[in-house]
Design a protein around this motif. Structure first.
Motif, PDB file in Angstrom:
ATOM      1  N   THR A   1       0.827  -1.202   0.000  1.00 27.00           N
ATOM      2  CA  THR A   1       0.000   0.000   0.000  1.00 27.00           C
ATOM      3  C   THR A   1       0.863   1.255   0.000  1.00 27.00           C
ATOM      4  O   THR A   1       0.610   2.205  -0.754  1.00 27.00           O
ATOM      5  CB  THR A   1      -0.930   0.000   1.231  1.00 27.00           C
ATOM      6  OG1 THR A   1      -1.707  -1.192   1.223  1.00 27.00           O
ATOM      7  CG2 THR A   1      -1.851   1.203   1.218  1.00 27.00           C
ATOM      8  N   LEU A   2       1.887   1.260   0.841  1.00 29.83           N
ATOM      9  CA  LEU A   2       2.762   2.424   0.925  1.00 29.83           C
ATOM     10  C   LEU A   2       3.560   2.622  -0.364  1.00 29.83           C
ATOM     11  O   LEU A   2       3.727   3.746  -0.845  1.00 29.83           O
ATOM     12  CB  LEU A   2       3.712   2.277   2.114  1.00 29.83           C
ATOM     13  CG  LEU A   2       3.060   2.280   3.505  1.00 29.83           C
ATOM     14  CD1 LEU A   2       4.102   1.980   4.575  1.00 29.83           C
ATOM     15  CD2 LEU A   2       2.365   3.601   3.789  1.00 29.83           C
ATOM     16  N   LEU A   3       4.062   1.518  -0.929  1.00 32.17           N
ATOM     17  CA  LEU A   3       4.854   1.627  -2.164  1.00 32.17           C
ATOM     18  C   LEU A   3       3.999   2.079  -3.342  1.00 32.17           C
ATOM     19  O   LEU A   3       4.502   2.752  -4.250  1.00 32.17           O
ATOM     20  CB  LEU A   3       5.528   0.293  -2.471  1.00 32.17           C
ATOM     21  CG  LEU A   3       6.796  -0.019  -1.675  1.00 32.17           C
ATOM     22  CD1 LEU A   3       7.262  -1.443  -1.936  1.00 32.17           C
ATOM     23  CD2 LEU A   3       7.911   0.967  -2.036  1.00 32.17           C
ATOM     24  N   ASN A   4       2.722   1.720  -3.351  1.00 31.04           N
ATOM     25  CA  ASN A   4       1.847   2.166  -4.428  1.00 31.04           C
ATOM     26  C   ASN A   4       1.848   3.692  -4.513  1.00 31.04           C
ATOM     27  O   ASN A   4       1.965   4.279  -5.595  1.00 31.04           O
ATOM     28  CB  ASN A   4       0.426   1.654  -4.202  1.00 31.04           C
ATOM     29  CG  ASN A   4      -0.508   2.002  -5.333  1.00 31.04           C
ATOM     30  OD1 ASN A   4      -0.160   1.893  -6.507  1.00 31.04           O
ATOM     31  ND2 ASN A   4      -1.709   2.448  -4.996  1.00 31.04           N
ATOM     32  N   ALA A   5       1.709   4.351  -3.364  1.00 33.51           N
ATOM     33  CA  ALA A   5       1.736   5.819  -3.335  1.00 33.51           C
ATOM     34  C   ALA A   5       3.153   6.346  -3.546  1.00 33.51           C
ATOM     35  O   ALA A   5       3.372   7.297  -4.314  1.00 33.51           O
ATOM     36  CB  ALA A   5       1.185   6.318  -2.007  1.00 33.51           C
TER      37      ALA A   5
ATOM     38  N   TYR B   1       7.451   9.103  -6.591  1.00 36.63           N
ATOM     39  CA  TYR B   1       8.852   8.987  -6.978  1.00 36.63           C
ATOM     40  C   TYR B   1       9.005   9.092  -8.494  1.00 36.63           C
ATOM     41  O   TYR B   1       9.856   9.838  -9.004  1.00 36.63           O
ATOM     42  CB  TYR B   1       9.392   7.661  -6.462  1.00 36.63           C
ATOM     43  CG  TYR B   1      10.838   7.361  -6.804  1.00 36.63           C
ATOM     44  CD1 TYR B   1      11.822   8.334  -6.754  1.00 36.63           C
ATOM     45  CD2 TYR B   1      11.215   6.065  -7.162  1.00 36.63           C
ATOM     46  CE1 TYR B   1      13.144   8.044  -7.051  1.00 36.63           C
ATOM     47  CE2 TYR B   1      12.530   5.753  -7.457  1.00 36.63           C
ATOM     48  CZ  TYR B   1      13.492   6.755  -7.401  1.00 36.63           C
ATOM     49  OH  TYR B   1      14.799   6.453  -7.700  1.00 36.63           O
ATOM     50  N   HIS B   2       8.169   8.374  -9.236  1.00 37.10           N
ATOM     51  CA  HIS B   2       8.237   8.452 -10.692  1.00 37.10           C
ATOM     52  C   HIS B   2       7.915   9.860 -11.178  1.00 37.10           C
ATOM     53  O   HIS B   2       8.520  10.345 -12.149  1.00 37.10           O
ATOM     54  CB  HIS B   2       7.285   7.431 -11.322  1.00 37.10           C
ATOM     55  CG  HIS B   2       7.805   6.029 -11.271  1.00 37.10           C
ATOM     56  ND1 HIS B   2       7.144   4.958 -11.833  1.00 37.10           N
ATOM     57  CD2 HIS B   2       8.933   5.513 -10.715  1.00 37.10           C
ATOM     58  CE1 HIS B   2       7.844   3.849 -11.641  1.00 37.10           C
ATOM     59  NE2 HIS B   2       8.928   4.159 -10.962  1.00 37.10           N
TER      60      HIS B   2
ATOM     61  N   GLN C   1       4.799  -0.476 -11.799  1.00 37.15           N
ATOM     62  CA  GLN C   1       5.728  -1.547 -11.448  1.00 37.15           C
ATOM     63  C   GLN C   1       4.954  -2.837 -11.195  1.00 37.15           C
ATOM     64  O   GLN C   1       4.168  -2.924 -10.257  1.00 37.15           O
ATOM     65  CB  GLN C   1       6.515  -1.181 -10.196  1.00 37.15           C
ATOM     66  CG  GLN C   1       7.546  -2.210  -9.803  1.00 37.15           C
ATOM     67  CD  GLN C   1       8.638  -2.326 -10.845  1.00 37.15           C
ATOM     68  OE1 GLN C   1       9.330  -1.361 -11.149  1.00 37.15           O
ATOM     69  NE2 GLN C   1       8.800  -3.516 -11.417  1.00 37.15           N
ATOM     70  N   THR C   2       5.155  -3.829 -12.051  1.00 37.14           N
ATOM     71  CA  THR C   2       4.493  -5.116 -11.848  1.00 37.14           C
ATOM     72  C   THR C   2       5.047  -5.789 -10.598  1.00 37.14           C
ATOM     73  O   THR C   2       6.255  -5.970 -10.462  1.00 37.14           O
ATOM     74  CB  THR C   2       4.704  -6.039 -13.060  1.00 37.14           C
ATOM     75  OG1 THR C   2       4.106  -5.451 -14.210  1.00 37.14           O
ATOM     76  CG2 THR C   2       4.076  -7.407 -12.813  1.00 37.14           C
TER      77      THR C   2
ATOM     78  N   ASP D   1       0.762   4.650  -8.249  1.00 42.48           N
ATOM     79  CA  ASP D   1      -0.538   5.274  -8.512  1.00 42.48           C
ATOM     80  C   ASP D   1      -0.466   6.442  -9.485  1.00 42.48           C
ATOM     81  O   ASP D   1       0.336   7.367  -9.311  1.00 42.48           O
ATOM     82  CB  ASP D   1      -1.138   5.733  -7.186  1.00 42.48           C
ATOM     83  CG  ASP D   1      -2.493   6.369  -7.364  1.00 42.48           C
ATOM     84  OD1 ASP D   1      -3.409   5.673  -7.827  1.00 42.48           O
ATOM     85  OD2 ASP D   1      -2.623   7.576  -7.074  1.00 42.48           O
ATOM     86  N   GLY D   2      -1.346   6.405 -10.509  1.00 41.40           N
ATOM     87  CA  GLY D   2      -1.374   7.443 -11.531  1.00 41.40           C
ATOM     88  C   GLY D   2      -1.834   8.788 -11.022  1.00 41.40           C
ATOM     89  O   GLY D   2      -1.407   9.836 -11.533  1.00 41.40           O
ATOM     90  N   ASP D   3      -2.716   8.818 -10.017  1.00 45.40           N
ATOM     91  CA  ASP D   3      -3.169  10.098  -9.466  1.00 45.40           C
ATOM     92  C   ASP D   3      -2.007  10.866  -8.844  1.00 45.40           C
ATOM     93  O   ASP D   3      -1.931  12.097  -8.955  1.00 45.40           O
ATOM     94  CB  ASP D   3      -4.252   9.874  -8.416  1.00 45.40           C
ATOM     95  CG  ASP D   3      -5.607   9.542  -9.022  1.00 45.40           C
ATOM     96  OD1 ASP D   3      -5.839   9.932 -10.186  1.00 45.40           O
ATOM     97  OD2 ASP D   3      -6.425   8.896  -8.351  1.00 45.40           O
ATOM     98  N   HIS D   4      -1.114  10.153  -8.176  1.00 49.45           N
ATOM     99  CA  HIS D   4       0.044  10.817  -7.579  1.00 49.45           C
ATOM    100  C   HIS D   4       0.924  11.445  -8.669  1.00 49.45           C
ATOM    101  O   HIS D   4       1.442  12.555  -8.495  1.00 49.45           O
ATOM    102  CB  HIS D   4       0.868   9.827  -6.755  1.00 49.45           C
ATOM    103  CG  HIS D   4       0.256   9.483  -5.436  1.00 49.45           C
ATOM    104  ND1 HIS D   4      -0.872   8.702  -5.328  1.00 49.45           N
ATOM    105  CD2 HIS D   4       0.595   9.832  -4.167  1.00 49.45           C
ATOM    106  CE1 HIS D   4      -1.191   8.567  -4.051  1.00 49.45           C
ATOM    107  NE2 HIS D   4      -0.323   9.243  -3.328  1.00 49.45           N
ATOM    108  N   ILE D   5       1.090  10.737  -9.781  1.00 51.65           N
ATOM    109  CA  ILE D   5       1.891  11.278 -10.885  1.00 51.65           C
ATOM    110  C   ILE D   5       1.225  12.521 -11.454  1.00 51.65           C
ATOM    111  O   ILE D   5       1.869  13.562 -11.675  1.00 51.65           O
ATOM    112  CB  ILE D   5       2.082  10.218 -11.985  1.00 51.65           C
ATOM    113  CG1 ILE D   5       2.858   9.011 -11.450  1.00 51.65           C
ATOM    114  CG2 ILE D   5       2.813  10.819 -13.190  1.00 51.65           C
ATOM    115  CD1 ILE D   5       2.975   7.855 -12.427  1.00 51.65           C
ATOM    116  N   ALA D   6      -0.086  12.445 -11.682  1.00 51.20           N
ATOM    117  CA  ALA D   6      -0.809  13.567 -12.280  1.00 51.20           C
ATOM    118  C   ALA D   6      -0.769  14.797 -11.389  1.00 51.20           C
ATOM    119  O   ALA D   6      -0.509  15.926 -11.864  1.00 51.20           O
ATOM    120  CB  ALA D   6      -2.258  13.156 -12.563  1.00 51.20           C
ATOM    121  N   VAL D   7      -1.029  14.613 -10.111  1.00 54.05           N
ATOM    122  CA  VAL D   7      -1.081  15.764  -9.199  1.00 54.05           C
ATOM    123  C   VAL D   7       0.302  16.392  -9.030  1.00 54.05           C
ATOM    124  O   VAL D   7       0.444  17.623  -9.042  1.00 54.05           O
ATOM    125  CB  VAL D   7      -1.661  15.330  -7.836  1.00 54.05           C
ATOM    126  CG1 VAL D   7      -1.488  16.435  -6.801  1.00 54.05           C
ATOM    127  CG2 VAL D   7      -3.140  14.980  -7.984  1.00 54.05           C
TER     128      VAL D   7
END
Length: 398
Positions: free
Chosen positions: A80-84, A89-90, A116-117, A140-146
């Motif tokens: 869960t933490l790595l997803n965010a 990070y990306h 990341q698979t 998570d794509g939302d983190h990248i977008a924001v």
């Protein structure tokens, strides 16, 4: 209308789009960042690779990824933490690249993130009849977008599964749009952690295109090196494997798995082709005492044999085709030599087709984003494993 939705509408009909494609593969070694300009969509797609960079992960971050990847039981809090964390990070790595390239983020229309698979579970692997094909990518794509302020498409593989596919390989969609030739039959061979290829018959005949995973690419060799040679992540230039000898007993044990008898298309991952797979083969073949260099030489032969056998089976006697490589395995001279000998062909790379082979997978996801926003006119027919779908979940920055 929502301003971001209005921007998407405008992008869908714009003559050109600038898209950042991201790829982090099963080797867990780093992030590929490709800055691309697209003209058109579908079979009229024109691609210009403006910039490309691979950013290596730190040893500590690789270990964090390994702790949750390709295992049936992991720490759910860490997932869960790595997803965010990976999403943020990306995003920071994208902004870092854009700054280095002096390319304003405001001039980027879309980001296409593979994620990341951490687990790939086709039905052929999990063998639980009440459950479907499944796969999981985090970041998570939302983190990248924001964080970037750029509309982001991510989680591409879920739509493929929802439409009846196995979530992989997705290279077929980009390969068709990037590399089809009116006169030449082509095989686009990608040797990453897992090896896959796409067959592109001459002419833009989407209904005849074929793509499949074939088995391990670099994954078993890399895992073995990382275990037995501290500080090394892979066998650079096959320096270790070149000093060893192929052991036929171990090779035959490695080849003795139901996966290789399955029909095409099919998909797999490090969940199957792990060190446990190797250990079991060594036990069955009484080769647990084999020297490390002989094991690596045999693993290289194993990858070469499974790739060449799959290509020969799929081509069904057709010999008039050219092979273009991408992925880390193309940098392994021993593997390339073995493949060339087994297939009786010179192996080229996608530089010959005007796409940097190291950037190809990141460009692929930029292609999928371009199609999602502006395409949608292609049909791959109704064949199993190759659904005609637009892929990518859309995350708005605000």
């Amino acid at each position: 209308m929502n301003q971001q939705l209005n921007k998407l509408t405008e992008l869908s009909v714009a003559p050109a789009r600038v898209i950042v494609g991201l790829m982090s593969g099963t080797s867990l070694d780093g992030l590929d960042v490709a800055l691309c300009r697209f003209l058109g969509a579908g079979t009229e797609t024109k691609i210009e690779l403006l910039n490309f960079k691979t950013i290596s992960y730190t040893a500590e971050f690789k270990e964090e990824l390994k702790s949750v990847s390709f295992k049936s039981s992991v720490d759910l809090q860490k997932v869960t933490l790595l997803n965010a964390y990976i999403g943020s990070y990306h995003a920071s790595l994208i902004l870092q690249c854009l700054s280095e390239w002096e390319f304003p983020a405001a001039n980027v229309d879309l980001i296409a993130s593979h994620g990341q698979t951490i687990f790939h579970a086709p039905a052929s692997l999990h063998r639980l009849p009440e459950y479907p094909n499944a796969t999981l990518q985090i970041g998570d794509g939302d983190h990248i977008a924001v964080k970037t302020g750029i509309i982001t498409l991510s989680d591409f593989r879920q739509k493929h599964i929802a439409a009846g596919g196995e979530g992989a390989p997705l290279a077929v969609y980009g390969d068709f749009l990037m590399f089809c030739s009116p006169v030449e039959n082509r095989i686009l061979l990608n040797i990453g952690g897992i090896a896959n290829f796409t067959f592109l018959p001459a002419g833009h005949k989407a209904e005849l295109v074929f793509s499949t995973d074939v088995g391990p690419g670099n994954t078993l060799m890399d895992q073995f090196v990382q275990l037995h040679y501290p500080g090394k992540h892979y066998d650079e230039n096959a320096a270790i494997a070149n000093t060893g000898k192929v052991n036929d007993d171990l090779l035959n044990a490695l080849l003795n798995d139901d996966f290789f008898a399955l029909g095409f298309p099919k998909t797999t991952g490090p969940e199957l082709f792990s060190l446990s797979y190797l250990d079991a083969a060594r036990e069955r073949s009484a080769t647990t005492g084999l020297h490390n260099e002989d094991v690596l030489a045999t693993l290289c032969e194993f990858t070469a044999v499974t790739i060449s056998d799959a290509i020969k089976r799929s081509m069904n006697g057709l010999d008039a085709f050219e092979i273009y490589m991408s992925g880390g395995g193309m940098h392994n001279p021993l593997l390339v030599h073995k493949l060339s000998k087994l297939l009786g062909k010179e192996l080229k790379d996608t530089n010959a087709l005007a796409i940097n082979p190291d950037a190809k997978e990141a460009v692929l996801f930029a292609v999928l984003a371009n199609e999602c926003v502006s395409g949608g006119q292609l049909s791959f027919g109704s064949r199993p494993g190759l659904p005609t779908v637009l892929m990518g979940k859309i995350s708005l920055p605000a």
